[in-house]
Design a protein around this motif. Structure first.
Motif, PDB file in Angstrom:
ATOM      1  N   VAL A   1       2.548  -3.725   7.269  1.00 41.34           N
ATOM      2  CA  VAL A   1       2.435  -5.117   8.087  1.00 41.34           C
ATOM      3  C   VAL A   1       1.204  -5.285   9.164  1.00 41.34           C
ATOM      4  O   VAL A   1       0.590  -6.215   9.051  1.00 41.34           O
ATOM      5  CB  VAL A   1       3.625  -5.321   8.699  1.00 41.34           C
ATOM      6  CG1 VAL A   1       3.843  -6.743   9.364  1.00 41.34           C
ATOM      7  CG2 VAL A   1       4.810  -5.350   7.603  1.00 41.34           C
ATOM      8  N   ALA A   2       1.005  -4.059   9.727  1.00 44.02           N
ATOM      9  CA  ALA A   2       0.140  -4.145  10.938  1.00 44.02           C
ATOM     10  C   ALA A   2      -1.452  -4.185  10.316  1.00 44.02           C
ATOM     11  O   ALA A   2      -2.269  -4.757  10.740  1.00 44.02           O
ATOM     12  CB  ALA A   2       0.253  -2.849  11.767  1.00 44.02           C
ATOM     13  N   LYS A   3      -1.818  -3.178   9.300  1.00 47.53           N
ATOM     14  CA  LYS A   3      -3.221  -3.050   9.123  1.00 47.53           C
ATOM     15  C   LYS A   3      -3.775  -4.310   8.718  1.00 47.53           C
ATOM     16  O   LYS A   3      -5.101  -4.659   8.879  1.00 47.53           O
ATOM     17  CB  LYS A   3      -3.133  -1.800   7.801  1.00 47.53           C
ATOM     18  CG  LYS A   3      -2.935  -0.562   8.466  1.00 47.53           C
ATOM     19  CD  LYS A   3      -3.808   0.049   9.595  1.00 47.53           C
ATOM     20  CE  LYS A   3      -3.610   1.392   9.984  1.00 47.53           C
ATOM     21  NZ  LYS A   3      -3.689   2.481   9.123  1.00 47.53           N
ATOM     22  N   PRO A   4      -3.345  -5.328   7.941  1.00 46.10           N
ATOM     23  CA  PRO A   4      -3.743  -6.341   7.733  1.00 46.10           C
ATOM     24  C   PRO A   4      -4.519  -7.175   8.740  1.00 46.10           C
ATOM     25  O   PRO A   4      -5.433  -7.884   8.792  1.00 46.10           O
ATOM     26  CB  PRO A   4      -2.913  -7.090   6.641  1.00 46.10           C
ATOM     27  CG  PRO A   4      -2.193  -6.020   6.028  1.00 46.10           C
ATOM     28  CD  PRO A   4      -1.973  -4.987   7.086  1.00 46.10           C
ATOM     29  N   LEU A   5      -3.712  -7.050   9.843  1.00 48.30           N
ATOM     30  CA  LEU A   5      -3.975  -8.075  10.937  1.00 48.30           C
ATOM     31  C   LEU A   5      -5.121  -7.450  11.566  1.00 48.30           C
ATOM     32  O   LEU A   5      -5.919  -7.963  12.239  1.00 48.30           O
ATOM     33  CB  LEU A   5      -2.682  -7.757  12.015  1.00 48.30           C
ATOM     34  CG  LEU A   5      -1.501  -8.469  11.234  1.00 48.30           C
ATOM     35  CD1 LEU A   5      -0.321  -8.166  12.527  1.00 48.30           C
ATOM     36  CD2 LEU A   5      -1.637  -9.883  11.415  1.00 48.30           C
TER      37      LEU A   5
ATOM     38  N   PHE B   1       0.977  -1.240   0.085  1.00 49.48           N
ATOM     39  CA  PHE B   1      -0.016  -0.010  -0.128  1.00 49.48           C
ATOM     40  C   PHE B   1       0.803   1.309   0.013  1.00 49.48           C
ATOM     41  O   PHE B   1       1.640   1.511   0.995  1.00 49.48           O
ATOM     42  CB  PHE B   1      -0.887  -0.058   1.214  1.00 49.48           C
ATOM     43  CG  PHE B   1      -1.911  -1.111   1.213  1.00 49.48           C
ATOM     44  CD1 PHE B   1      -2.958  -1.236   0.408  1.00 49.48           C
ATOM     45  CD2 PHE B   1      -1.684  -2.357   2.166  1.00 49.48           C
ATOM     46  CE1 PHE B   1      -3.826  -2.218   0.495  1.00 49.48           C
ATOM     47  CE2 PHE B   1      -2.564  -3.197   2.365  1.00 49.48           C
ATOM     48  CZ  PHE B   1      -3.653  -3.261   1.420  1.00 49.48           C
ATOM     49  N   LYS B   2       0.812   2.030  -1.173  1.00 51.38           N
ATOM     50  CA  LYS B   2       1.670   3.072  -1.127  1.00 51.38           C
ATOM     51  C   LYS B   2       1.472   4.262  -0.200  1.00 51.38           C
ATOM     52  O   LYS B   2       2.618   4.942   0.028  1.00 51.38           O
ATOM     53  CB  LYS B   2       1.562   3.734  -2.706  1.00 51.38           C
ATOM     54  CG  LYS B   2       2.044   2.655  -3.653  1.00 51.38           C
ATOM     55  CD  LYS B   2       1.947   3.224  -5.138  1.00 51.38           C
ATOM     56  CE  LYS B   2       2.509   2.216  -6.357  1.00 51.38           C
ATOM     57  NZ  LYS B   2       2.031   2.648  -7.398  1.00 51.38           N
TER      58      LYS B   2
ATOM     59  N   TYR C   1       7.754   5.141   3.821  1.00 49.74           N
ATOM     60  CA  TYR C   1       6.996   4.787   2.505  1.00 49.74           C
ATOM     61  C   TYR C   1       7.464   3.776   1.700  1.00 49.74           C
ATOM     62  O   TYR C   1       8.811   4.081   1.417  1.00 49.74           O
ATOM     63  CB  TYR C   1       6.225   5.877   2.098  1.00 49.74           C
ATOM     64  CG  TYR C   1       5.165   6.549   3.228  1.00 49.74           C
ATOM     65  CD1 TYR C   1       3.784   6.232   3.214  1.00 49.74           C
ATOM     66  CD2 TYR C   1       5.550   7.674   4.005  1.00 49.74           C
ATOM     67  CE1 TYR C   1       2.852   6.700   4.119  1.00 49.74           C
ATOM     68  CE2 TYR C   1       4.804   8.185   4.927  1.00 49.74           C
ATOM     69  CZ  TYR C   1       3.350   7.831   4.752  1.00 49.74           C
ATOM     70  OH  TYR C   1       2.685   8.359   5.899  1.00 49.74           O
ATOM     71  N   PRO C   2       6.669   3.054   1.217  1.00 52.30           N
ATOM     72  CA  PRO C   2       7.357   2.106   0.100  1.00 52.30           C
ATOM     73  C   PRO C   2       8.174   2.684  -0.964  1.00 52.30           C
ATOM     74  O   PRO C   2       9.245   2.299  -1.250  1.00 52.30           O
ATOM     75  CB  PRO C   2       6.115   1.357  -0.625  1.00 52.30           C
ATOM     76  CG  PRO C   2       5.121   1.341   0.756  1.00 52.30           C
ATOM     77  CD  PRO C   2       5.402   2.478   1.339  1.00 52.30           C
ATOM     78  N   VAL C   3       7.784   3.959  -1.547  1.00 54.30           N
ATOM     79  CA  VAL C   3       8.448   4.487  -2.563  1.00 54.30           C
ATOM     80  C   VAL C   3      10.029   4.754  -2.234  1.00 54.30           C
ATOM     81  O   VAL C   3      10.658   5.243  -3.272  1.00 54.30           O
ATOM     82  CB  VAL C   3       7.492   5.754  -2.800  1.00 54.30           C
ATOM     83  CG1 VAL C   3       7.887   6.977  -2.103  1.00 54.30           C
ATOM     84  CG2 VAL C   3       8.126   6.328  -4.328  1.00 54.30           C
ATOM     85  N   THR C   4      10.131   4.878  -0.790  1.00 56.38           N
ATOM     86  CA  THR C   4      11.540   5.428  -0.607  1.00 56.38           C
ATOM     87  C   THR C   4      12.587   4.446  -0.379  1.00 56.38           C
ATOM     88  O   THR C   4      13.532   4.517  -0.199  1.00 56.38           O
ATOM     89  CB  THR C   4      11.413   6.054   0.651  1.00 56.38           C
ATOM     90  OG1 THR C   4      11.161   5.197   1.678  1.00 56.38           O
ATOM     91  CG2 THR C   4      10.350   7.429   0.755  1.00 56.38           C
TER      92      THR C   4
END
Length: 243
Positions: free
Chosen positions: A93-97, A84-85, A128-131
């Protein structure tokens, strides 16, 4: 198994022991990814059944509850990272849990920090993933997979989208999981790596299992026939498994 009118998988009979690593190998377009997606019910089987732990999904009876229950026992790591960008590494990692009712926010964040530390990403949890580099993003994906403590992790060519210099860190992360006896089924073209870490290898061609057996033997490249020709045609990547 059929997709539309096309038969993609034929007479597949495969089992993997808990705590083992299974490598699915074979030429592109042979059905490896379709098989992996079927194991997670991203592709519903047109015949036969899929069992993960004590959950069995039968063809024609893959109701939403069965799909949900089976996916709670398995986790998928894709070629593309699918992060999730707009979320930090920790939240990825945490939000899906939290969304799946597995943990409270406080518990989920603790789990996330723990697994990110396991894959050597504790220094980037608020980025963030983009970094991140591609290798780091893929390790976040692996951390997200292991966070739910699945019965099995399914990895679909996890290094294929990476530049060569980023491959080793991801392979090392997978090797570390193997050393901890995390059950994994892995689609890969990294033959030497698969030979080193996998317990069994399964060679698939034209939708069928051509042969299967101990990875050290099947992927040695010394056996006469089609499989050795394939193994020897690929470049080798090596990695050391943790003691």
């Amino acid at each position: 198994m059929n997709i539309g009118q096309k038969q993609v998988l034929k007479h597949i009979n495969l089992s993997a022991e808990e705590g083992s690593v299974t490598a699915l190998v074979g030429p592109s377009g042979s059905g490896k990814t379709t098989l992996l997606r079927t194991l997670n019910l991203l592709q519903l089987p047109s015949e036969g059944s899929v069992t993960v732990g004590d959950i069995t999904a039968n063809a024609g009876q893959c109701h939403p509850k069965i799909i949900r229950d089976l996916r709670q026992n398995s986790a998928m790591v894709f070629q593309q990272f699918n992060l999730f960008k707009n979320m930090t590494v920790k939240d990825n990692v945490a939000k899906p849990l939290i969304f799946n009712g597995i943990a409270t926010r406080k518990e989920a964040e603790k789990i996330a920090l723990n697994v990110l530390n396991q894959v050597d990403l504790s220094g980037v949890v608020d980025q963030y993933p983009v970094t991140l580099s591609g290798g780091q993003q893929q390790r976040v994906s692996i951390a997200r997979a292991i966070a739910i403590h699945p019965r099995v992790i399914l990895l679909d060519e996890p290094t294929s989208a990476l530049d060569p210099e980023l491959v080793e860190s991801v392979l090392q992360t997978i090797a570390n999981l193997a050393s901890k006896h995390v059950t994994m089924i892995l689609v890969t073209h990294e033959m030497e790596f698969a030979r080193q870490i996998a317990d069994q290898a399964v060679f698939i061609e034209n939708g069928e299992i051509l042969d299967q057996g101990p990875a050290k033997n099947l992927l040695s490249g010394t056996r006469p026939g089609r499989i050795s020709l394939f193994v020897n045609s690929l470049s080798h990547s090596t990695i050391k498994k943790e003691a």
